[in-house]
Write a protein that holds these residues in place. Structure first.
Motif, PDB file in Angstrom:
ATOM      1  N   SER A  76      26.081 -33.808 -21.510  1.00 56.80           N
ATOM      2  CA  SER A  76      25.312 -33.870 -20.448  1.00 56.80           C
ATOM      3  C   SER A  76      24.864 -32.491 -19.923  1.00 56.80           C
ATOM      4  O   SER A  76      24.059 -32.139 -19.459  1.00 56.80           O
ATOM      5  CB  SER A  76      25.801 -34.867 -19.367  1.00 56.80           C
ATOM      6  OG  SER A  76      27.218 -34.396 -18.929  1.00 56.80           O
ATOM      7  N   PHE A  77      26.164 -31.468 -19.877  1.00 58.47           N
ATOM      8  CA  PHE A  77      25.746 -30.196 -19.345  1.00 58.47           C
ATOM      9  C   PHE A  77      24.883 -29.490 -20.178  1.00 58.47           C
ATOM     10  O   PHE A  77      24.025 -28.715 -19.804  1.00 58.47           O
ATOM     11  CB  PHE A  77      27.241 -29.572 -19.267  1.00 58.47           C
ATOM     12  CG  PHE A  77      26.910 -28.209 -19.105  1.00 58.47           C
ATOM     13  CD1 PHE A  77      26.961 -27.642 -17.696  1.00 58.47           C
ATOM     14  CD2 PHE A  77      26.710 -27.144 -19.911  1.00 58.47           C
ATOM     15  CE1 PHE A  77      26.892 -26.351 -17.300  1.00 58.47           C
ATOM     16  CE2 PHE A  77      26.859 -25.862 -19.639  1.00 58.47           C
ATOM     17  CZ  PHE A  77      26.674 -25.416 -18.181  1.00 58.47           C
ATOM     18  N   LEU A  78      24.890 -29.794 -21.643  1.00 58.62           N
ATOM     19  CA  LEU A  78      24.218 -29.151 -22.670  1.00 58.62           C
ATOM     20  C   LEU A  78      22.575 -29.586 -22.623  1.00 58.62           C
ATOM     21  O   LEU A  78      21.635 -28.704 -22.750  1.00 58.62           O
ATOM     22  CB  LEU A  78      24.522 -29.389 -24.047  1.00 58.62           C
ATOM     23  CG  LEU A  78      26.051 -28.569 -24.252  1.00 58.62           C
ATOM     24  CD1 LEU A  78      26.507 -28.928 -25.813  1.00 58.62           C
ATOM     25  CD2 LEU A  78      25.968 -27.053 -24.235  1.00 58.62           C
ATOM     26  N   VAL A  79      22.295 -30.660 -21.876  1.00 57.22           N
ATOM     27  CA  VAL A  79      21.021 -31.316 -21.807  1.00 57.22           C
ATOM     28  C   VAL A  79      20.203 -30.658 -20.759  1.00 57.22           C
ATOM     29  O   VAL A  79      19.087 -30.172 -20.761  1.00 57.22           O
ATOM     30  CB  VAL A  79      21.001 -32.733 -21.662  1.00 57.22           C
ATOM     31  CG1 VAL A  79      19.655 -33.263 -21.332  1.00 57.22           C
ATOM     32  CG2 VAL A  79      21.475 -33.424 -22.979  1.00 57.22           C
ATOM     33  N   LYS A  80      20.961 -29.773 -19.678  1.00 59.11           N
ATOM     34  CA  LYS A  80      20.331 -29.643 -18.326  1.00 59.11           C
ATOM     35  C   LYS A  80      19.392 -28.123 -18.932  1.00 59.11           C
ATOM     36  O   LYS A  80      19.945 -27.516 -19.933  1.00 59.11           O
ATOM     37  CB  LYS A  80      21.531 -28.888 -17.568  1.00 59.11           C
ATOM     38  CG  LYS A  80      21.988 -30.233 -16.858  1.00 59.11           C
ATOM     39  CD  LYS A  80      23.234 -29.614 -15.782  1.00 59.11           C
ATOM     40  CE  LYS A  80      23.666 -30.987 -15.648  1.00 59.11           C
ATOM     41  NZ  LYS A  80      24.871 -30.635 -14.500  1.00 59.11           N
TER      42      LYS A  80
END
Length: 80
Positions: A76-80
Motif C-alpha cells: 500500500s505504501f509503494l502504490v502511493k
C-alpha cells in the motif's frame, strides 16, 4: 542511489530480517522494486539508531516499516 530505492537495515541471525527480505524479494519479482540491504553492524551509528528496531525498511530517508514487516502494508505504501 536512485530516488525510489528501498533500504533494508538488518543484521545476521535475525528471523524478522529474513522474513522482510523474503517479502522484498517477492515484491521485486512482481514489480520494478529495487532494494539495498545494509547490515547495521557495519556502522556504529546504524547500530545505535536501529539496534532495537530491525528490520527497518526505509525509502527516501523515511522509515516505512520496522519490526514485523507485512507485505500488504508495504504494498500500500509503494502504490502511493
Amino acid at each position: 542511489m536512485e530516488k525510489d530505492t528501498l533500504i533494508l537495515y538488518s543484521r545476521e541471525k535475525c528471523p524478522l530480517c529474513v522474513k522482510a527480505k523474503q517479502i522484498l524479494e517477492e515484491l521485486k519479482q512482481e514489480s520494478e522494486l529495487y532494494y539495498k540491504e545494509i547490515d547495521i553492524h557495519s556502522d556504529d551509528v546504524l547500530l545505535e539508531k536501529y539496534g532495537l528496531m530491525i528490520p527497518v525498511i526505509e525509502m527516501n530517508g523515511r522509515i516505512i516499516q520496522y519490526g514485523n514487516v507485512d507485505i500488504s502494508t508495504l504494498q500500500s505504501f509503494l502504490v502511493k
